[in-house]
Motif scaffolding. Sequence first.
Motif, PDB file in Angstrom:
ATOM      1  N   PHE A  63       0.836  -1.193   0.000  1.00 11.44           N
ATOM      2  CA  PHE A  63       0.000   0.000   0.000  1.00 11.44           C
ATOM      3  C   PHE A  63       0.869   1.241   0.000  1.00 11.44           C
ATOM      4  CE2 PHE A  63       0.774  -0.829   4.469  1.00 11.44           C
ATOM      5  CZ  PHE A  63       0.852   0.423   5.067  1.00 11.44           C
ATOM      6  N   VAL A  64       0.261   2.353  -0.362  1.00 10.32           N
ATOM      7  CA  VAL A  64       0.946   3.629  -0.415  1.00 10.32           C
ATOM      8  C   VAL A  64       0.276   4.571   0.577  1.00 10.32           C
ATOM      9  CG1 VAL A  64      -0.516   4.477  -2.311  1.00 10.32           C
ATOM     10  CG2 VAL A  64       1.772   5.434  -1.977  1.00 10.32           C
ATOM     11  N   THR A  65       1.050   5.466   1.155  1.00  7.01           N
ATOM     12  CA  THR A  65       0.510   6.367   2.160  1.00  7.01           C
ATOM     13  C   THR A  65       1.210   7.712   2.089  1.00  7.01           C
ATOM     14  OG1 THR A  65       0.113   6.688   4.544  1.00  7.01           O
ATOM     15  CG2 THR A  65       2.111   5.502   3.921  1.00  7.01           C
ATOM     16  N   SER A  66       0.521   8.746   2.557  1.00 10.19           N
ATOM     17  CA  SER A  66       1.138  10.069   2.632  1.00 10.19           C
ATOM     18  C   SER A  66       2.088  10.129   3.819  1.00 10.19           C
ATOM     19  CB  SER A  66       0.064  11.160   2.720  1.00 10.19           C
ATOM     20  OG  SER A  66      -0.821  10.921   3.788  1.00 10.19           O
ATOM     21  N   SER A  67       2.848  11.209   3.924  1.00 11.89           N
ATOM     22  CA  SER A  67       3.986  11.234   4.844  1.00 11.89           C
ATOM     23  C   SER A  67       3.604  11.202   6.317  1.00 11.89           C
ATOM     24  CB  SER A  67       4.854  12.466   4.567  1.00 11.89           C
ATOM     25  OG  SER A  67       4.114  13.654   4.758  1.00 11.89           O
ATOM     26  N   THR A  68       2.544  11.924   6.716  1.00 11.63           N
ATOM     27  CA  THR A  68       2.226  11.972   8.151  1.00 11.63           C
ATOM     28  C   THR A  68       1.778  10.625   8.695  1.00 11.63           C
ATOM     29  OG1 THR A  68       1.736  14.340   8.083  1.00 11.63           O
ATOM     30  CG2 THR A  68       0.824  13.078   9.918  1.00 11.63           C
ATOM     31  N   PRO A  69       0.762   9.959   8.107  1.00  9.63           N
ATOM     32  CA  PRO A  69       0.451   8.625   8.628  1.00  9.63           C
ATOM     33  C   PRO A  69       1.586   7.631   8.441  1.00  9.63           C
ATOM     34  CG  PRO A  69      -0.837   9.104   6.652  1.00  9.63           C
ATOM     35  CD  PRO A  69      -0.187  10.380   7.062  1.00  9.63           C
ATOM     36  N   GLY A  70       2.305   7.739   7.325  1.00  8.78           N
ATOM     37  CA  GLY A  70       3.390   6.801   7.063  1.00  8.78           C
ATOM     38  C   GLY A  70       4.539   6.918   8.037  1.00  8.78           C
ATOM     39  N   SER A  71       4.776   8.130   8.547  1.00 10.01           N
ATOM     40  CA  SER A  71       5.913   8.354   9.438  1.00 10.01           C
ATOM     41  C   SER A  71       5.556   8.300  10.915  1.00 10.01           C
ATOM     42  CB  SER A  71       6.540   9.723   9.136  1.00 10.01           C
ATOM     43  OG  SER A  71       7.012   9.780   7.804  1.00 10.01           O
ATOM     44  N   TYR A  72       4.302   8.645  11.271  1.00  9.71           N
ATOM     45  CA  TYR A  72       3.980   8.833  12.686  1.00  9.71           C
ATOM     46  C   TYR A  72       2.830   7.978  13.212  1.00  9.71           C
ATOM     47  CZ  TYR A  72       6.912  12.892  11.900  1.00  9.71           C
ATOM     48  OH  TYR A  72       7.967  13.695  11.551  1.00  9.71           O
ATOM     49  N   VAL A  73       1.973   7.470  12.343  1.00 11.04           N
ATOM     50  CA  VAL A  73       0.822   6.694  12.805  1.00 11.04           C
ATOM     51  C   VAL A  73       0.988   5.206  12.518  1.00 11.04           C
ATOM     52  CG1 VAL A  73      -1.681   6.361  12.568  1.00 11.04           C
ATOM     53  CG2 VAL A  73      -0.718   8.679  12.524  1.00 11.04           C
ATOM     54  N   LEU A  74       1.452   4.867  11.345  1.00 13.71           N
ATOM     55  CA  LEU A  74       1.430   3.473  10.892  1.00 13.71           C
ATOM     56  C   LEU A  74       2.594   2.590  11.338  1.00 13.71           C
ATOM     57  CD1 LEU A  74       0.150   4.095   7.255  1.00 13.71           C
ATOM     58  CD2 LEU A  74      -1.156   3.204   9.192  1.00 13.71           C
ATOM     59  N   PRO A  75       3.822   3.107  11.540  1.00 11.03           N
ATOM     60  CA  PRO A  75       4.933   2.186  11.827  1.00 11.03           C
ATOM     61  C   PRO A  75       4.692   1.236  12.992  1.00 11.03           C
ATOM     62  CG  PRO A  75       5.804   4.333  11.259  1.00 11.03           C
ATOM     63  CD  PRO A  75       4.313   4.494  11.341  1.00 11.03           C
ATOM     64  N   GLU A  76       4.190   1.718  14.118  1.00 12.72           N
ATOM     65  CA  GLU A  76       3.956   0.834  15.262  1.00 12.72           C
ATOM     66  C   GLU A  76       2.856  -0.173  14.966  1.00 12.72           C
ATOM     67  OE1 GLU A  76       3.257   3.086  18.761  1.00 12.72           O
ATOM     68  OE2 GLU A  76       5.232   4.037  18.770  1.00 12.72           O
ATOM     69  N   LEU A 253      -5.996  -4.659   7.176  1.00  6.83           N
ATOM     70  CA  LEU A 253      -6.927  -3.550   7.373  1.00  6.83           C
ATOM     71  C   LEU A 253      -7.803  -3.774   8.599  1.00  6.83           C
ATOM     72  CD1 LEU A 253      -7.984  -2.670   3.710  1.00  6.83           C
ATOM     73  CD2 LEU A 253      -6.470  -1.399   5.251  1.00  6.83           C
ATOM     74  N   ASP A 254      -8.181  -5.015   8.871  1.00  8.75           N
ATOM     75  CA  ASP A 254      -8.919  -5.295  10.108  1.00  8.75           C
ATOM     76  C   ASP A 254      -8.075  -4.927  11.332  1.00  8.75           C
ATOM     77  OD1 ASP A 254     -11.104  -6.218   8.719  1.00  8.75           O
ATOM     78  OD2 ASP A 254     -10.574  -8.340   8.914  1.00  8.75           O
ATOM     79  N   HIS A 255      -6.804  -5.295  11.275  1.00  7.10           N
ATOM     80  CA  HIS A 255      -5.874  -4.958  12.359  1.00  7.10           C
ATOM     81  C   HIS A 255      -5.726  -3.441  12.477  1.00  7.10           C
ATOM     82  CE1 HIS A 255      -2.162  -5.198  14.794  1.00  7.10           C
ATOM     83  NE2 HIS A 255      -1.704  -4.250  13.990  1.00  7.10           N
ATOM     84  N   LEU A 256      -5.604  -2.761  11.348  1.00  4.34           N
ATOM     85  CA  LEU A 256      -5.430  -1.314  11.340  1.00  4.34           C
ATOM     86  C   LEU A 256      -6.633  -0.603  11.949  1.00  4.34           C
ATOM     87  CD1 LEU A 256      -3.899   1.243  10.386  1.00  4.34           C
ATOM     88  CD2 LEU A 256      -5.043   0.959   8.169  1.00  4.34           C
ATOM     89  N   ARG A 257      -7.830  -0.993  11.526  1.00  5.82           N
ATOM     90  CA  ARG A 257      -9.043  -0.358  12.053  1.00  5.82           C
ATOM     91  C   ARG A 257      -9.145  -0.538  13.564  1.00  5.82           C
ATOM     92  NH1 ARG A 257     -11.115  -3.428   7.535  1.00  5.82           N
ATOM     93  NH2 ARG A 257     -11.492  -2.052   5.727  1.00  5.82           N
ATOM     94  N   ALA A 258      -8.729  -1.717  14.043  1.00  2.00           N
ATOM     95  CA  ALA A 258      -8.869  -2.028  15.462  1.00  2.00           C
ATOM     96  C   ALA A 258      -7.812  -1.368  16.333  1.00  2.00           C
ATOM     97  CB  ALA A 258      -8.819  -3.541  15.667  1.00  2.00           C
ATOM     98  N   THR A 259      -6.687  -0.972  15.752  1.00  2.00           N
ATOM     99  CA  THR A 259      -5.576  -0.530  16.589  1.00  2.00           C
ATOM    100  C   THR A 259      -5.127   0.909  16.364  1.00  2.00           C
ATOM    101  OG1 THR A 259      -3.991  -1.478  15.004  1.00  2.00           O
ATOM    102  CG2 THR A 259      -4.642  -2.848  16.859  1.00  2.00           C
ATOM    103  N   VAL A 260      -5.786   1.654  15.458  1.00  2.00           N
ATOM    104  CA  VAL A 260      -5.470   3.081  15.372  1.00  2.00           C
ATOM    105  C   VAL A 260      -5.733   3.685  16.745  1.00  2.00           C
ATOM    106  CG1 VAL A 260      -6.207   5.289  14.392  1.00  2.00           C
ATOM    107  CG2 VAL A 260      -5.915   3.329  12.906  1.00  2.00           C
ATOM    108  N   SER A 261      -4.757   4.388  17.278  1.00  2.00           N
ATOM    109  CA  SER A 261      -4.831   4.827  18.684  1.00  2.00           C
ATOM    110  C   SER A 261      -6.002   5.754  18.928  1.00  2.00           C
ATOM    111  CB  SER A 261      -3.528   5.550  19.068  1.00  2.00           C
ATOM    112  OG  SER A 261      -3.428   6.765  18.361  1.00  2.00           O
ATOM    113  N   ASN A 262      -6.534   5.699  20.135  1.00  2.00           N
ATOM    114  CA  ASN A 262      -7.639   6.577  20.529  1.00  2.00           C
ATOM    115  C   ASN A 262      -7.237   8.046  20.440  1.00  2.00           C
ATOM    116  OD1 ASN A 262      -9.380   4.466  21.092  1.00  2.00           O
ATOM    117  ND2 ASN A 262      -8.636   4.265  23.198  1.00  2.00           N
ATOM    118  N   GLU A 263      -5.970   8.344  20.706  1.00  5.01           N
ATOM    119  CA  GLU A 263      -5.508   9.739  20.652  1.00  5.01           C
ATOM    120  C   GLU A 263      -5.656  10.302  19.259  1.00  5.01           C
ATOM    121  OE1 GLU A 263      -3.850   7.290  21.975  1.00  5.01           O
ATOM    122  OE2 GLU A 263      -3.683   7.772  24.103  1.00  5.01           O
TER     123      GLU A 263
END
Length: 266
Positions: A63-76, A253-263
Amino acid sequence: SKMLKNAEERVGVEIVTTRGRRLHLSAAGRELAAVGERVVAAFDGLDEFVREMRLGRAGSVRFVTSSTPGSYVLPEIVAAYLHERPRVAVDMRIMPISGLWEAFDVGQFEFAIAPFNGLPKELTSEPLYSDPIVFFAAPGLPIASKDRVALADLAGETLIGKFVDSHWRRIFRELEESGFRVKRRVTIIPPEGVKSMVAQGLGVGVLFASSVRRELADGTFVPVRIATAALREQFCIAMNPKYALSPSAVTFLDHLRATVSNEVRK
């Protein structure tokens, strides 16, 4: 005996020898037997891989992503997914917004994670998270000591941020319609450059909350609370409805939807 004879004719070498009434593998036969064992094991491994792939526990996710989610939201999130599924490979490409949708179209990516604003009409999307816009400064900057800052108070400040992407231009157009003015702007890409300049006391930074969350939490930066309506950017999952997702992409994507942080979701 007939099968052995046919096999020998096919490979062109003697596979077995006769010792009394017993058949024994020849030297060439032993070589072929060893190779055969490896081939059979490979086929057994392929069957197992196919079963795991159908369950989304093997294969790959692109998948491809823009810089902010790719650098700060998605790696963990990606790291946690890979720990759970060691037989899955993830190819995450971080792209600037200006070239992201073209890359998605020609790169055979399964989905994209990017701002909803500017999404091509032929793609389908679902909201993933909303990221607030934050203004911040080094603790020693005078404006950082104020409990609340009006838009007019920023007129004498230098503003530092990423002002070239389409979503940032839209955000500042909305602010300017509310009377927002600044002495000067400094455009820096990527976000780490913005943070470095703000840390030197040059001015007030503006970024998405996810990209500066750690520095605000540890006191490296202080939030500059602007007395105006909160600004946010909606990030989404985008897909081409013409193509089905692989099983591993579905589980990711199921994992992603479930684990995007509450913050970040707030």
